[in-house]
Design a protein around this motif. Structure first.
Motif, PDB file in Angstrom:
ATOM      1  N   SER A  19       0.828  -1.197   0.000  1.00 36.86           N
ATOM      2  CA  SER A  19       0.000   0.000   0.000  1.00 36.86           C
ATOM      3  C   SER A  19       0.865   1.249   0.000  1.00 36.86           C
ATOM      4  CB  SER A  19      -0.904   0.022   1.242  1.00 36.86           C
ATOM      5  OG  SER A  19      -1.381   1.334   1.465  1.00 36.86           O
ATOM      6  N   ALA A  20       1.890   1.231   0.853  1.00 42.98           N
ATOM      7  CA  ALA A  20       2.714   2.429   0.991  1.00 42.98           C
ATOM      8  C   ALA A  20       3.575   2.659  -0.246  1.00 42.98           C
ATOM      9  CB  ALA A  20       3.585   2.304   2.245  1.00 42.98           C
ATOM     10  N   GLY A  22       4.446   2.935  -3.763  1.00 43.40           N
ATOM     11  CA  GLY A  22       3.643   3.045  -4.985  1.00 43.40           C
ATOM     12  C   GLY A  22       4.075   4.264  -5.755  1.00 43.40           C
ATOM     13  N   LEU A  23       3.109   4.914  -6.354  1.00 41.29           N
ATOM     14  CA  LEU A  23       3.422   6.103  -7.136  1.00 41.29           C
ATOM     15  C   LEU A  23       4.019   7.198  -6.261  1.00 41.29           C
ATOM     16  CD1 LEU A  23       0.206   6.140  -9.336  1.00 41.29           C
ATOM     17  CD2 LEU A  23       2.527   5.570 -10.083  1.00 41.29           C
ATOM     18  N   GLY A  24       3.650   7.198  -4.977  1.00 37.30           N
ATOM     19  CA  GLY A  24       4.180   8.209  -4.062  1.00 37.30           C
ATOM     20  C   GLY A  24       5.697   8.199  -4.048  1.00 37.30           C
ATOM     21  N   ILE A  97      -8.297  10.645  -3.468  1.00 37.64           N
ATOM     22  CA  ILE A  97      -6.963  10.241  -3.934  1.00 37.64           C
ATOM     23  C   ILE A  97      -7.075   9.243  -5.082  1.00 37.64           C
ATOM     24  CG2 ILE A  97      -4.806   9.045  -3.373  1.00 37.64           C
ATOM     25  CD1 ILE A  97      -4.956  10.125  -0.579  1.00 37.64           C
ATOM     26  N   TYR A 101      -5.287   9.171  -8.613  1.00 37.21           N
ATOM     27  CA  TYR A 101      -4.242   8.143  -8.594  1.00 37.21           C
ATOM     28  C   TYR A 101      -4.419   7.206  -9.782  1.00 37.21           C
ATOM     29  CZ  TYR A 101      -0.859   5.222  -6.065  1.00 37.21           C
ATOM     30  OH  TYR A 101       0.261   4.551  -5.669  1.00 37.21           O
ATOM     31  N   PHE A 222       1.342  10.994   2.225  1.00 38.25           N
ATOM     32  CA  PHE A 222       0.884  10.318   1.012  1.00 38.25           C
ATOM     33  C   PHE A 222       1.668   9.035   0.767  1.00 38.25           C
ATOM     34  CE2 PHE A 222       0.851   9.540  -3.572  1.00 38.25           C
ATOM     35  CZ  PHE A 222      -0.480   9.717  -3.902  1.00 38.25           C
ATOM     36  N   SER A 223       2.986   9.146   0.826  1.00 42.36           N
ATOM     37  CA  SER A 223       3.773   7.974   0.431  1.00 42.36           C
ATOM     38  C   SER A 223       3.740   6.883   1.494  1.00 42.36           C
ATOM     39  CB  SER A 223       5.208   8.370   0.078  1.00 42.36           C
ATOM     40  OG  SER A 223       5.800   9.038   1.138  1.00 42.36           O
ATOM     41  N   MET A 224       3.416   7.225   2.737  1.00 42.38           N
ATOM     42  CA  MET A 224       3.333   6.188   3.768  1.00 42.38           C
ATOM     43  C   MET A 224       1.869   5.733   3.973  1.00 42.38           C
ATOM     44  SD  MET A 224       6.534   6.041   4.769  1.00 42.38           S
ATOM     45  CE  MET A 224       7.859   7.023   4.068  1.00 42.38           C
ATOM     46  N   MET A 228      -5.370   8.812   6.729  1.00 39.79           N
ATOM     47  CA  MET A 228      -6.733   8.668   6.207  1.00 39.79           C
ATOM     48  C   MET A 228      -7.328   7.314   6.573  1.00 39.79           C
ATOM     49  SD  MET A 228      -6.209   7.746   2.296  1.00 39.79           S
ATOM     50  CE  MET A 228      -7.384   6.463   2.551  1.00 39.79           C
ATOM     51  N   CYS A 230      -6.065   4.256   6.169  1.00 42.41           N
ATOM     52  CA  CYS A 230      -5.685   3.067   5.395  1.00 42.41           C
ATOM     53  C   CYS A 230      -4.981   2.049   6.291  1.00 42.41           C
ATOM     54  CB  CYS A 230      -4.767   3.480   4.253  1.00 42.41           C
ATOM     55  SG  CYS A 230      -4.227   2.093   3.279  1.00 42.41           S
ATOM     56  N   SER A 316      -1.132  -0.213  -4.296  1.00 40.09           N
ATOM     57  CA  SER A 316      -1.536   0.961  -3.507  1.00 40.09           C
ATOM     58  C   SER A 316      -2.990   1.333  -3.795  1.00 40.09           C
ATOM     59  CB  SER A 316      -0.647   2.160  -3.824  1.00 40.09           C
ATOM     60  OG  SER A 316       0.698   1.857  -3.600  1.00 40.09           O
ATOM     61  N   LEU A 320      -6.438   1.789  -1.346  1.00 41.39           N
ATOM     62  CA  LEU A 320      -7.345   2.934  -1.312  1.00 41.39           C
ATOM     63  C   LEU A 320      -8.782   2.476  -1.516  1.00 41.39           C
ATOM     64  CD1 LEU A 320      -5.123   5.313  -3.439  1.00 41.39           C
ATOM     65  CD2 LEU A 320      -5.974   5.882  -1.171  1.00 41.39           C
ATOM     66  N   MET A 384      -4.962  14.650   5.008  1.00 39.54           N
ATOM     67  CA  MET A 384      -4.122  13.659   5.677  1.00 39.54           C
ATOM     68  C   MET A 384      -3.426  14.211   6.925  1.00 39.54           C
ATOM     69  SD  MET A 384      -2.686  11.677   2.367  1.00 39.54           S
ATOM     70  CE  MET A 384      -2.846   9.916   2.478  1.00 39.54           C
TER      71      MET A 384
HETATM   72  N1  PFF Z   1       1.078   5.401  -0.448  1.00 36.17           N
HETATM   73  C1  PFF Z   1       0.584   5.317  -1.798  1.00 36.17           C
HETATM   74  C2  PFF Z   1       1.682   5.720  -2.738  1.00 36.17           C
HETATM   75  O1  PFF Z   1       2.669   6.279  -2.275  1.00 36.17           O
HETATM   76  O2  PFF Z   1       1.562   5.522  -3.918  1.00 36.17           O
HETATM   77  C3  PFF Z   1      -0.643   6.145  -1.991  1.00 36.17           C
HETATM   78  C4  PFF Z   1      -1.676   5.904  -0.946  1.00 36.17           C
HETATM   79  C5  PFF Z   1      -2.205   4.642  -0.755  1.00 36.17           C
HETATM   80  C6  PFF Z   1      -2.063   6.940  -0.113  1.00 36.17           C
HETATM   81  C7  PFF Z   1      -3.127   4.425   0.243  1.00 36.17           C
HETATM   82  C8  PFF Z   1      -2.983   6.722   0.884  1.00 36.17           C
HETATM   83  C9  PFF Z   1      -3.495   5.467   1.045  1.00 36.17           C
HETATM   84  F1  PFF Z   1      -4.366   5.264   1.986  1.00 36.17           F
END
Ligand code: PFF
Length: 441
Positions: A19-20, A22-24, A97, A101, A222-224, A228, A230, A316, A320, A384
């Motif tokens: 999840s963490a 990803g695109l972040g 998001i 995303y 966002f990247s972690m 929110m 998750c 990721s 979401l 967030m």
């Molecule tokens: N952490 C994911 C990323 O960096 O791509 C984006 C993300 C996923 C943000 C899940 C929030 C979330 F709850």
């Protein structure tokens, strides 16, 4: 029916890391760091991750694990009726998001296709920038890819918690990691790479501004996947034997390493080929093909890179979607299939707006931002951090005994840093986030 659980402890860590990471880490981190001048931004980001990031990760996962509820139910149980509102805001944030995303996830699919047909295998910066800009500004093409990405996300979620998420996360993340290392080595051995490395690593603190700090904080959230709910949702599927601090530490560590390595992968390429560091959301997409063009087997590496980036994005986006869908299942006992389909369609529609705002609708702005920018800013830099304040207050003030109990080891001993976590959640985290937010309003 018994609530689903992760297949194993490792499965939990991998899914949370899926999840963490990803695109972040790979798309957003490099371009935001480059826009903010590199070095100093990196330091601020790391400080935020090592303090706020780790504390809030432990806090969120524990809230989920001790209540076995998704955010709304978890907040309600620990905080009381009014607290469930924080959960609602988190679900809304997940919705916002995922809508943009999925647009970027669609770009990764498009770039797999472009790598296969070989059209981007060049080191000409002007050509690569124009190709990207005209692709995202196209009123139709990106929407097909956006639809494909959202559809795939829904398909994984429909396959269920374990099968869907765990399986995908395992092997491909390791491959992505190895590939990034290969690409770093290639980038670093190109002439002029050192300028990129120095820009990325050498901090110039005279350039630090409040905007930079909030960007770093928003990027950390966002990247972690924090702030929110998750990680509350994922924690709620953790078995009783899972020792949360280890999982939280692994996820934070892994994601931070990937962010750092992505910077090391992209920054040299910017300087070697003469790209504009402030290119924005296209940065990874325009710089990496130039690196592939300088490699033997470059086309293969290009396809592999965008494929693995797509998979990282998918694990990721699945998380979401899981936040949004499990809310309707847990709160209203609605069927998983129907909710997944309905929510996917609604988020797809909002995503259409986000995609068009990069092209035909780019003149419709608010505070100088198009819809894509607004969705990104509001979720990462406002909602967030707000969620971070709330979870810190909940854990530090309202439900500490429950959380402390969940963080006690099976043999009854407590980690020595437990009082530190309490103090941090009570005072430092809420004040710190609040001050950073206020500075920017
Ligand atoms: N952490 C994911 C990323 O960096 O791509 C984006 C993300 C996923 C943000 C899940 C929030 C979330 F709850």
């Amino acid at each position: 029916m018994a609530r689903a659980e992760w297949g194993s402890r490792l499965g939990f860590i991998l899914a949370a890391a899926g999840s963490a990471v990803g695109l972040g880490a790979i798309w957003k981190f490099p371009y935001v760091a480059a826009q903010n001048g590199g070095g100093a931004f990196l330091v601020i980001f790391l400080v935020i991750v090592c303090t706020l990031g780790i504390s809030l990760m432990i806090a969120e996962m524990s809230v989920g694990a001790s209540t076995r509820r998704s955010p709304v139910g978890a907040y309600r149980r620990l905080g009381g009726k009014w607290w469930s509102g924080v959960g609602y805001i988190g679900v809304l944030c997940g919705f916002l998001i995922l809508s943009f995303y999925s647009v970027v996830g669609g770009w990764t699919i498009a770039y797999i296709v472009k790598s296969i047909d070989g059209s981007i295998l060049t080191s000409n910066p002007a050509f690569l920038s124009t190709t990207f800009d005209s692709f995202i500004a196209d009123p139709v093409l990106p929407l097909w890819y956006h639809a494909a990405f959202m559809g795939l996300t829904a398909a994984v979620v429909l396959a269920g918690v374990q099968k869907g998420i765990e399986q995908v996360s395992k092997y491909l993340m390791v491959m992505l990691f190895l590939l990034v290392l290969v690409l770093i080595v290639r980038g670093l051995t190109l002439p002029g790479a050192i300028d990129g490395v120095l820009t990325f690593l050498q901090p110039d603190f005279s350039k630090v501004t409040p905007v930079m700090v909030i960007e770093a904080m928003g990027l950390a959230f966002f990247s972690m996947s924090l702030g929110m709910g998750c990680m509350i949702t994922y924690g709620s599927y953790a078995s009783d034997e899972t020792y949360i601090p280890n999982s939280a530490g692994s996820v934070i560590g892994l994601t931070t390493i990937i962010c750092f390595l992505s910077g090391l992968m992209v920054f040299p390429a910017i300087f070697v080929f003469g790209f504009d560091p402030s290119a924005g959301p296209g940065l990874t997409f325009i710089t990496m093909p130039a690196v592939f063009s300088q490699m033997s087997g470059g086309q293969f590496f290009g396809i592999l890179f965008f494929f693995l980036l797509f998979v990282a994005a998918l694990t990721s986006s699945v998380s979401l979607m899981e936040v949004v869908v499990s809310f309707f299942i847990d709160e209203f006992h609605l069927p998983r299939t129907a909710m997944t389909v309905v929510m996917s369609i609604l988020m797809f529609v909002l995503g259409i707006g986000a995609s068009l705002s990069l092209g035909v609708w780019k003149d419709y702005t608010l505070f100088g931002k198009n819809l894509f920018g607004i969705l990104d800013y509001v979720s990462s830099n406002l909602i967030m951090p707000f969620g971070g304040i709330m979870v810190a207050i909940l854990v530090g003030w309202k439900s500490w005994p429950v959380i402390a109990d969940r963080l006690t080891r099976a043999d009854g001993t407590q980690p020595v840093w437990l009082p530190l976590l309490k103090g941090f959640c009570r005072y430092i985290a809420p004040v710190l986030i609040f001050v950073i937010l206020i500075q920017n309003l």
